[in-house]
Design a protein around this motif. Sequence first.
Motif, mmCIF file in Angstrom:
data_model
loop_
_atom_site.group_PDB
_atom_site.id
_atom_site.type_symbol
_atom_site.label_atom_id
_atom_site.label_comp_id
_atom_site.label_asym_id
_atom_site.label_seq_id
_atom_site.Cartn_x
_atom_site.Cartn_y
_atom_site.Cartn_z
ATOM 1 N N SER A 105 1.085 -1.002 -0.524
ATOM 2 C CA SER A 105 0.209 0.551 -0.302
ATOM 3 C C SER A 105 0.681 1.401 0.152
ATOM 4 N N LEU A 106 0.100 2.604 -0.617
ATOM 5 C CA LEU A 106 1.127 3.598 -0.773
ATOM 6 C C LEU A 106 -0.173 4.844 -0.897
ATOM 7 N N HIS A 107 0.613 6.033 -0.100
ATOM 8 C CA HIS A 107 -0.094 6.769 -0.862
ATOM 9 C C HIS A 107 -0.215 7.648 -1.539
ATOM 10 N N ASP A 108 -0.410 8.035 -2.525
ATOM 11 C CA ASP A 108 0.047 8.515 -3.698
ATOM 12 C C ASP A 108 -0.147 9.882 -4.284
ATOM 13 N N ALA A 109 0.508 10.706 -5.041
ATOM 14 C CA ALA A 109 1.065 11.943 -4.492
ATOM 15 C C ALA A 109 -1.087 13.211 -5.066
ATOM 16 N N ASP A 110 -1.705 12.227 -5.641
ATOM 17 C CA ASP A 110 -3.215 12.538 -5.698
ATOM 18 C C ASP A 110 -3.630 12.589 -4.329
ATOM 19 N N GLY A 111 -3.600 12.319 -3.875
ATOM 20 C CA GLY A 111 -4.342 12.057 -2.443
ATOM 21 C C GLY A 111 -5.006 10.663 -1.397
ATOM 22 N N THR A 112 -4.473 9.597 -2.941
ATOM 23 C CA THR A 112 -5.307 8.444 -2.412
ATOM 24 C C THR A 112 -4.237 7.305 -1.723
ATOM 25 N N HIS A 113 -5.536 6.133 -1.296
ATOM 26 C CA HIS A 113 -4.402 5.509 -1.056
ATOM 27 C C HIS A 113 -4.831 4.137 -1.003
ATOM 28 N N ARG A 114 -3.727 3.949 -2.466
ATOM 29 C CA ARG A 114 -3.683 2.886 -2.928
ATOM 30 C C ARG A 114 -3.635 1.675 -2.329
ATOM 31 N N ILE A 115 -4.076 -0.363 -2.088
ATOM 32 C CA ILE A 115 -4.139 -1.305 -1.305
ATOM 33 C C ILE A 115 -3.604 -2.314 -2.929
ATOM 34 N N VAL A 116 -2.812 -3.010 -3.085
ATOM 35 C CA VAL A 116 -2.682 -3.868 -3.572
ATOM 36 C C VAL A 116 -2.836 -5.386 -3.026
ATOM 37 N N GLU A 117 -3.350 -6.368 -3.158
ATOM 38 C CA GLU A 117 -2.801 -7.467 -2.250
ATOM 39 C C GLU A 117 -3.184 -8.601 -4.027
ATOM 40 N N TYR A 118 -2.355 -9.630 -3.835
ATOM 41 C CA TYR A 118 -2.047 -10.270 -4.963
ATOM 42 C C TYR A 118 -1.591 -12.496 -4.278
ATOM 43 N N THR A 119 -1.532 -13.191 -5.110
ATOM 44 C CA THR A 119 -1.562 -13.835 -5.148
ATOM 45 C C THR A 119 -1.014 -14.514 -6.306
ATOM 46 N N SER A 120 -0.003 -15.945 -6.206
ATOM 47 C CA SER A 120 0.357 -16.559 -7.352
ATOM 48 C C SER A 120 0.296 -17.775 -7.178
ATOM 49 N N ASP A 121 0.146 -18.602 -7.943
ATOM 50 C CA ASP A 121 0.484 -20.444 -8.162
ATOM 51 C C ASP A 121 0.378 -20.997 -9.285
ATOM 52 N N PRO A 122 1.645 -21.965 -9.956
ATOM 53 C CA PRO A 122 1.206 -23.070 -10.560
ATOM 54 C C PRO A 122 -0.250 -23.183 -11.215
ATOM 55 N N LYS A 123 -0.664 -23.278 -10.858
ATOM 56 C CA LYS A 123 -2.068 -23.460 -11.944
ATOM 57 C C LYS A 123 -3.378 -22.557 -11.632
ATOM 58 N N THR A 124 -3.299 -21.212 -11.476
ATOM 59 C CA THR A 124 -4.277 -19.656 -11.559
ATOM 60 C C THR A 124 -3.463 -18.469 -12.045
ATOM 61 N N GLY A 125 -2.275 -18.472 -12.052
ATOM 62 C CA GLY A 125 -0.975 -17.581 -12.337
ATOM 63 C C GLY A 125 -0.953 -16.487 -11.002
ATOM 64 N N PHE A 126 -0.107 -15.162 -12.284
ATOM 65 C CA PHE A 126 -0.843 -14.034 -10.379
ATOM 66 C C PHE A 126 -2.207 -13.283 -10.980
ATOM 67 N N HIS A 127 -2.646 -13.301 -10.405
ATOM 68 C CA HIS A 127 -3.825 -12.497 -9.887
ATOM 69 C C HIS A 127 -3.573 -11.120 -8.393
ATOM 70 N N ALA A 128 -4.131 -9.950 -8.847
ATOM 71 C CA ALA A 128 -3.453 -8.931 -7.556
ATOM 72 C C ALA A 128 -5.603 -8.297 -8.455
ATOM 73 N N ILE A 129 -5.440 -7.948 -6.552
ATOM 74 C CA ILE A 129 -6.909 -7.163 -6.415
ATOM 75 C C ILE A 129 -6.106 -5.563 -6.170
ATOM 76 N N VAL A 130 -6.559 -4.608 -6.653
ATOM 77 C CA VAL A 130 -6.107 -2.987 -6.683
ATOM 78 C C VAL A 130 -7.370 -1.918 -5.808
ATOM 79 N N LYS A 131 -7.092 -1.473 -5.118
ATOM 80 C CA LYS A 131 -8.250 -1.148 -4.512
ATOM 81 C C LYS A 131 -7.384 0.723 -3.996
#
Length: 127
Positions: A80-106
């Motif tokens: 997570s980080l505070h962007d220059a425009d004042g918003t707070h970005r939160i990214v959660e991700y998972t990765s495994d051989p069967k389903t690959g890489f998945h990210a959820i960005v809020k």
Amino acid sequence: MKVVIALALCIAFAVVLEAGIPISHTMRHDDFEPIKEDWVEIEQHIPSYEYKYGVEDPKTGDHKEQWEHRHHDHVKGGYSLHDADGTHRIVEYTSDPKTGFHAIVKTEGHAKHPLHYGIGGGAGGGF
């Protein structure tokens, strides 16, 4: 020169035949010794780690954090980080051989932009 190379190859071939070295051999499954490994030893070779860090600097306004956990081929993490425009970005991700890489960005908060840019306040920046 070609005669010398041909003679050398003939001599090498005769040496191999005299020594009884097989020139060609098809490998079969039963030609190999089974590999015996202790499961404890194998467990030590499985990649596994966990880390977390963060920065909160009131002077620069830098606020961010990251964490990640991996066991074998399964990775779970986020940042997570505070962007220059004042918003707070939160990214959660998972990765495994069967389903690959998945990210959820809020994104939390509303972006705030100044009414004018630059020192002079004009559309071109007004330096």
